[in-house]
Design a protein around this motif. Structure first.
Motif, PDB file in Angstrom:
ATOM      1  N   ILE A  89       0.846  -1.199   0.000  1.00  0.00           N
ATOM      2  CA  ILE A  89       0.000   0.000   0.000  1.00  0.00           C
ATOM      3  C   ILE A  89       0.881   1.249   0.000  1.00  0.00           C
ATOM      4  O   ILE A  89       0.595   2.233  -0.691  1.00  0.00           O
ATOM      5  CB  ILE A  89      -0.943   0.000   1.228  1.00  0.00           C
ATOM      6  N   LEU A  90       1.969   1.185   0.758  1.00  0.00           N
ATOM      7  CA  LEU A  90       2.901   2.319   0.827  1.00  0.00           C
ATOM      8  C   LEU A  90       3.776   2.413  -0.417  1.00  0.00           C
ATOM      9  O   LEU A  90       4.159   3.507  -0.831  1.00  0.00           O
ATOM     10  CB  LEU A  90       3.791   2.196   2.068  1.00  0.00           C
ATOM     11  N   ASP A  91       4.103   1.256  -1.001  1.00  0.00           N
ATOM     12  CA  ASP A  91       4.997   1.240  -2.161  1.00  0.00           C
ATOM     13  C   ASP A  91       4.624   0.070  -3.053  1.00  0.00           C
ATOM     14  O   ASP A  91       4.974  -1.072  -2.784  1.00  0.00           O
ATOM     15  CB  ASP A  91       6.461   1.110  -1.692  1.00  0.00           C
ATOM     16  N   ARG A  92       3.868   0.364  -4.140  1.00  0.00           N
ATOM     17  CA  ARG A  92       3.405  -0.698  -5.042  1.00  0.00           C
ATOM     18  C   ARG A  92       4.555  -1.454  -5.697  1.00  0.00           C
ATOM     19  O   ARG A  92       4.393  -2.583  -6.136  1.00  0.00           O
ATOM     20  CB  ARG A  92       2.531  -0.113  -6.160  1.00  0.00           C
ATOM     21  N   LYS A  93       5.723  -0.826  -5.777  1.00  0.00           N
ATOM     22  CA  LYS A  93       6.863  -1.438  -6.463  1.00  0.00           C
ATOM     23  C   LYS A  93       7.876  -2.037  -5.497  1.00  0.00           C
ATOM     24  O   LYS A  93       9.024  -2.269  -5.869  1.00  0.00           O
ATOM     25  CB  LYS A  93       7.543  -0.412  -7.373  1.00  0.00           C
ATOM     26  N   ASN A  94       7.454  -2.290  -4.277  1.00  0.00           N
ATOM     27  CA  ASN A  94       8.377  -2.874  -3.309  1.00  0.00           C
ATOM     28  C   ASN A  94       8.604  -4.343  -3.671  1.00  0.00           C
ATOM     29  O   ASN A  94       7.748  -5.198  -3.468  1.00  0.00           O
ATOM     30  CB  ASN A  94       7.809  -2.763  -1.886  1.00  0.00           C
ATOM     31  N   LEU A  95       9.790  -4.624  -4.226  1.00  0.00           N
ATOM     32  CA  LEU A  95      10.081  -5.956  -4.757  1.00  0.00           C
ATOM     33  C   LEU A  95      10.066  -7.023  -3.665  1.00  0.00           C
ATOM     34  O   LEU A  95       9.539  -8.124  -3.864  1.00  0.00           O
ATOM     35  CB  LEU A  95      11.448  -5.929  -5.451  1.00  0.00           C
ATOM     36  N   ALA A  96      10.618  -6.699  -2.488  1.00  0.00           N
ATOM     37  CA  ALA A  96      10.661  -7.683  -1.401  1.00  0.00           C
ATOM     38  C   ALA A  96       9.255  -8.057  -0.946  1.00  0.00           C
ATOM     39  O   ALA A  96       8.963  -9.234  -0.683  1.00  0.00           O
ATOM     40  CB  ALA A  96      11.470  -7.131  -0.235  1.00  0.00           C
ATOM     41  N   ALA A  97       8.369  -7.078  -0.864  1.00  0.00           N
ATOM     42  CA  ALA A  97       6.992  -7.357  -0.447  1.00  0.00           C
ATOM     43  C   ALA A  97       6.252  -8.172  -1.505  1.00  0.00           C
ATOM     44  O   ALA A  97       5.501  -9.099  -1.177  1.00  0.00           O
ATOM     45  CB  ALA A  97       6.258  -6.045  -0.174  1.00  0.00           C
ATOM     46  N   LEU A  98       6.460  -7.842  -2.784  1.00  0.00           N
ATOM     47  CA  LEU A  98       5.815  -8.593  -3.862  1.00  0.00           C
ATOM     48  C   LEU A  98       6.244 -10.057  -3.838  1.00  0.00           C
ATOM     49  O   LEU A  98       5.410 -10.964  -3.963  1.00  0.00           O
ATOM     50  CB  LEU A  98       6.166  -7.961  -5.218  1.00  0.00           C
ATOM     51  N   LYS A  99       7.556 -10.277  -3.670  1.00  0.00           N
ATOM     52  CA  LYS A  99       8.055 -11.656  -3.654  1.00  0.00           C
ATOM     53  C   LYS A  99       7.583 -12.408  -2.411  1.00  0.00           C
ATOM     54  O   LYS A  99       7.203 -13.581  -2.498  1.00  0.00           O
ATOM     55  CB  LYS A  99       9.589 -11.653  -3.737  1.00  0.00           C
ATOM     56  N   GLY A 100       7.618 -11.734  -1.266  1.00  0.00           N
ATOM     57  CA  GLY A 100       7.186 -12.391  -0.035  1.00  0.00           C
ATOM     58  C   GLY A 100       5.729 -12.790  -0.087  1.00  0.00           C
ATOM     59  O   GLY A 100       5.355 -13.910   0.306  1.00  0.00           O
ATOM     60  N   LEU A 101       4.884 -11.885  -0.585  1.00  0.00           N
ATOM     61  CA  LEU A 101       3.454 -12.179  -0.661  1.00  0.00           C
ATOM     62  C   LEU A 101       3.171 -13.242  -1.723  1.00  0.00           C
ATOM     63  O   LEU A 101       2.339 -14.132  -1.515  1.00  0.00           O
ATOM     64  CB  LEU A 101       2.688 -10.893  -0.976  1.00  0.00           C
ATOM     65  N   ALA A 102       3.872 -13.168  -2.866  1.00  0.00           N
ATOM     66  CA  ALA A 102       3.674 -14.159  -3.927  1.00  0.00           C
ATOM     67  C   ALA A 102       4.033 -15.560  -3.443  1.00  0.00           C
ATOM     68  O   ALA A 102       3.325 -16.531  -3.739  1.00  0.00           O
ATOM     69  CB  ALA A 102       4.514 -13.796  -5.150  1.00  0.00           C
ATOM     70  N   LYS A 103       5.117 -15.674  -2.692  1.00  0.00           N
ATOM     71  CA  LYS A 103       5.525 -16.984  -2.180  1.00  0.00           C
ATOM     72  C   LYS A 103       4.464 -17.570  -1.253  1.00  0.00           C
ATOM     73  O   LYS A 103       4.136 -18.757  -1.332  1.00  0.00           O
ATOM     74  CB  LYS A 103       6.864 -16.856  -1.450  1.00  0.00           C
ATOM     75  N   LEU A 104       3.899 -16.718  -0.391  1.00  0.00           N
ATOM     76  CA  LEU A 104       2.852 -17.195   0.514  1.00  0.00           C
ATOM     77  C   LEU A 104       1.616 -17.627  -0.267  1.00  0.00           C
ATOM     78  O   LEU A 104       0.987 -18.647   0.051  1.00  0.00           O
ATOM     79  CB  LEU A 104       2.490 -16.112   1.522  1.00  0.00           C
ATOM     80  N   ARG A 105       1.242 -16.848  -1.291  1.00  0.00           N
ATOM     81  CA  ARG A 105       0.063 -17.197  -2.084  1.00  0.00           C
ATOM     82  C   ARG A 105       0.274 -18.513  -2.821  1.00  0.00           C
ATOM     83  O   ARG A 105      -0.660 -19.331  -2.963  1.00  0.00           O
ATOM     84  CB  ARG A 105      -0.254 -16.072  -3.077  1.00  0.00           C
ATOM     85  N   MET A 106       1.495 -18.750  -3.305  1.00  0.00           N
ATOM     86  CA  MET A 106       1.789 -20.017  -3.972  1.00  0.00           C
ATOM     87  C   MET A 106       1.640 -21.181  -3.008  1.00  0.00           C
ATOM     88  O   MET A 106       1.068 -22.221  -3.343  1.00  0.00           O
ATOM     89  CB  MET A 106       3.213 -19.995  -4.542  1.00  0.00           C
ATOM     90  N   GLU A 107       2.142 -21.015  -1.780  1.00  0.00           N
ATOM     91  CA  GLU A 107       2.044 -22.073  -0.778  1.00  0.00           C
ATOM     92  C   GLU A 107       0.600 -22.322  -0.359  1.00  0.00           C
ATOM     93  O   GLU A 107       0.239 -23.435   0.025  1.00  0.00           O
ATOM     94  CB  GLU A 107       2.889 -21.700   0.441  1.00  0.00           C
TER      95      GLU A 107
END
Length: 291
Positions: A89-107
């Motif tokens: 929400i604070l930074d749409r392009k935050n790469l670490a947050a995108l990867k962290g959330l994507a990994k959880l969604r995959m699991e």
């Protein structure tokens, strides 16, 4: 857990970071401090430091990422998801947050949402190895899931409700994954992705143009004739726009014809470089056509 030498290094960092944080409680040094605690498996300390750091720096996306990582390691997945989402929400392009959330969604089995997050991450940094690995994993999963054994002749047809449920669960291939396959030197896999996409959206002229252009370039490069013929046979079953409406004028063989012989890639270049060049040529012709 880290070995003895790594533990000594991490303990030294923890001591230094703690001293700096004591001097300035508003410092963002709490992020590497939380990460160091997490690597030492001192998870309560990692969570506590990140939580207090966010209170002092509520607009700092990296703090929510550190907090989310510590929560993941504690097994608090739902809470971690919320923290990664706050960072985005604070930074749409935050790469670490995108990867962290994507990994959880995959699991969690949310492959569609994971793919969208990874597409965003890939747009930010196409060379990120972990993003490309996760996209490749999703592509392999999609390929495996698409192999459905045929039902016995005596079996009854599935109900409309069952058919809709099966369709909803099918993994979704993406054009981004196809481009990754091309750049990695696997054009046949890219063609399969394009075919899957066309089955879902038969009237997508852009996808069909990409598929035809890539196939012609594989033929020009001297790919295995038998493999290309098999690919062409499989493509014949894809319903084209002409089966639903008049074919648009822009879908002509002239639009996607191969490059002149004078522009053939030199033999000395690697296959990855050749296909990367083709991909760029396709994009330029598509943009020129749109204009």
């Amino acid at each position: 857990m880290a070995d003895h030498s790594e533990q000594g290094s991490l303990l030294g960092k923890i001591a230094a970071y703690t001293e700096l944080l004591d001097k300035d409680p508003c410092s963002t040094i709490f992020v590497p401090l939380s990460d160091a605690y997490r690597q030492m498996e001192m998870l309560d300390e990692a969570v506590d430091v990140a939580k207090r750091g966010i209170m002092e720096n509520p607009a700092f996306p990296g703090g929510y990422v550190a907090y989310g990582r510590a929560l993941v390691q504690q097994g608090m997945i739902d809470e971690a998801v919320a923290e990664f989402e706050k960072a985005l929400i604070l930074d749409r392009k935050n790469l670490a947050a995108l990867k962290g959330l994507a990994k959880l969604r995959m699991e969690q089995g949310g492959h569609d949402e994971a793919r969208k997050l990874l597409d965003r991450a890939h747009g930010i940094n196409p060379d990120d190895d972990s993003v490309n690995e996760m996209l490749s994993a999703l592509a392999k999963q999609a390929a495996l899931s698409s192999v459905v054994p045929s039902a016995p002749e005596s079996a009854t047809a599935p109900s409309a409700q069952e058919g809709a449920a099966e369709k909803a669960g099918d993994p979704i291939s993406t054009a981004t994954i196809a481009e990754i396959y091309i750049r990695q030197g696997f054009p046949e896999k890219a063609l399969k992705v394009y075919r899957d996409l066309l089955r879902a959206d038969p009237q997508n002229a852009d996808l069909r143009q990409k598929l035809v252009a890539l196939k012609e370039r594989i033929q020009d490069a001297g790919s295995d004739a038998a493999g290309v013929e098999a690919i062409g046979t499989a493509e014949a079953v894809i319903p084209g726009p002409a089966q639903h409406a008049a074919a648009p004028d822009n879908l002509t063989a002239e639009t996607v014809r191969a490059e002149p012989a004078s522009s053939v890639e030199p033999v000395g270049r690697s296959i990855v470089e050749v296909f990367a060049g083709w991909l760029d040529s396709i994009s330029r012709r598509r943009e020129a056509h749109v204009r």
